[in-house]
Motif scaffolding. Structure first.
Motif, PDB file in Angstrom:
ATOM      1  N   GLU A  66       1.108  -0.983   0.666  1.00 15.17           N
ATOM      2  CA  GLU A  66      -0.001   0.386   0.191  1.00 15.17           C
ATOM      3  C   GLU A  66       0.666   1.176  -0.321  1.00 15.17           C
ATOM      4  OE1 GLU A  66      -2.691  -0.638   3.558  1.00 15.17           O
ATOM      5  OE2 GLU A  66      -3.527  -2.375   2.541  1.00 15.17           O
ATOM      6  N   LYS A  98      -3.717   2.297   3.508  1.00 19.18           N
ATOM      7  CA  LYS A  98      -4.975   1.843   2.580  1.00 19.18           C
ATOM      8  C   LYS A  98      -5.722   3.158   2.624  1.00 19.18           C
ATOM      9  CE  LYS A  98      -6.819  -1.966   3.644  1.00 19.18           C
ATOM     10  NZ  LYS A  98      -7.797  -2.896   3.423  1.00 19.18           N
ATOM     11  N   ASN A  99      -6.099   3.835   3.661  1.00 15.95           N
ATOM     12  CA  ASN A  99      -6.925   5.145   3.314  1.00 15.95           C
ATOM     13  C   ASN A  99      -6.078   6.608   3.808  1.00 15.95           C
ATOM     14  OD1 ASN A  99      -9.188   3.350   4.346  1.00 15.95           O
ATOM     15  ND2 ASN A  99      -8.379   3.189   6.538  1.00 15.95           N
ATOM     16  N   PRO A 101      -5.209   9.743   2.092  1.00 10.86           N
ATOM     17  CA  PRO A 101      -5.636  10.558   0.791  1.00 10.86           C
ATOM     18  C   PRO A 101      -4.585  11.046   0.475  1.00 10.86           C
ATOM     19  CG  PRO A 101      -5.441  11.361   3.779  1.00 10.86           C
ATOM     20  CD  PRO A 101      -5.349  10.454   3.517  1.00 10.86           C
TER      21      PRO A 101
END
Length: 168
Positions: A66, A98-99, A101
């Motif tokens: 990721e 994953k999160n 931004p």
């Protein structure tokens, strides 16, 4: 988020070549920050690039899942009384999750500066002040490392501002 410095060998060269091929350093920095303090002036230039295909490669070959962004930070430093930059340092950075931004470059810069705080409080103190890189005792492992951590925590609890002075 983490830094990739020259001592990372092949990974450093890989990121360097990838950024060069994409023309990242040929463009203006995405963010520039100037700071004045401690008798010196510091200029930090930041480039941000989405990882895309390199992120997939880093996951496959290095196990870094990721990876979403990477880039370069170039730091110029000089004493306030000098006109020319005394030192120039470049490091690459990798950010993922994953999160995570797509942050504005100024926020990436802020997070990277926070990471340097950890680097300076922990690793620099261990490497330089405690002279861990020179001592062969590090090979005996976690017991000696734990004792050094206890010593550093005791010195910090005394609220002494500078660890080398506290050791003396």
């Amino acid at each position: 988020m983490g830094f990739v410095k020259g001592n990372h060998g092949a990974l450093y060269a890989l990121i360097d070549q990838w950024l060069e091929a994409r023309g990242v350093r040929a463009r203006q920095p995405d963010h520039v920050q100037m700071d004045k303090g401690h008798g010196r002036l510091e200029r930090r230039e930041l480039w941000v690039e989405p990882a895309q295909d390199l992120g997939i490669y880093l996951a496959q070959d290095y196990g870094w899942a990721e990876v979403r962004f990477l880039g370069q930070v170039r730091r110029y430093r000089r004493p306030l009384h000098q006109e020319e930059w005394e030192s120039v340092e470049s490091v690459f950075w990798i950010a993922g999750g994953k999160n995570l931004p797509a942050l504005p470059p100024a926020q990436f810069q802020e997070q990277l500066r926070g990471h340097w705080t950890i680097e300076n409080r922990v690793f620099y103190v261990r490497d330089v002040t405690m002279d861990e890189d020179r001592l062969h005792g590090r090979r005996i492992g976690s017991a000696l490392s734990m004792l050094r951590n206890v010593a550093l925590n005791c010195l910090r609890r005394l609220r002494l501002p500078y660890i080398p002075d506290a050791r003396r």
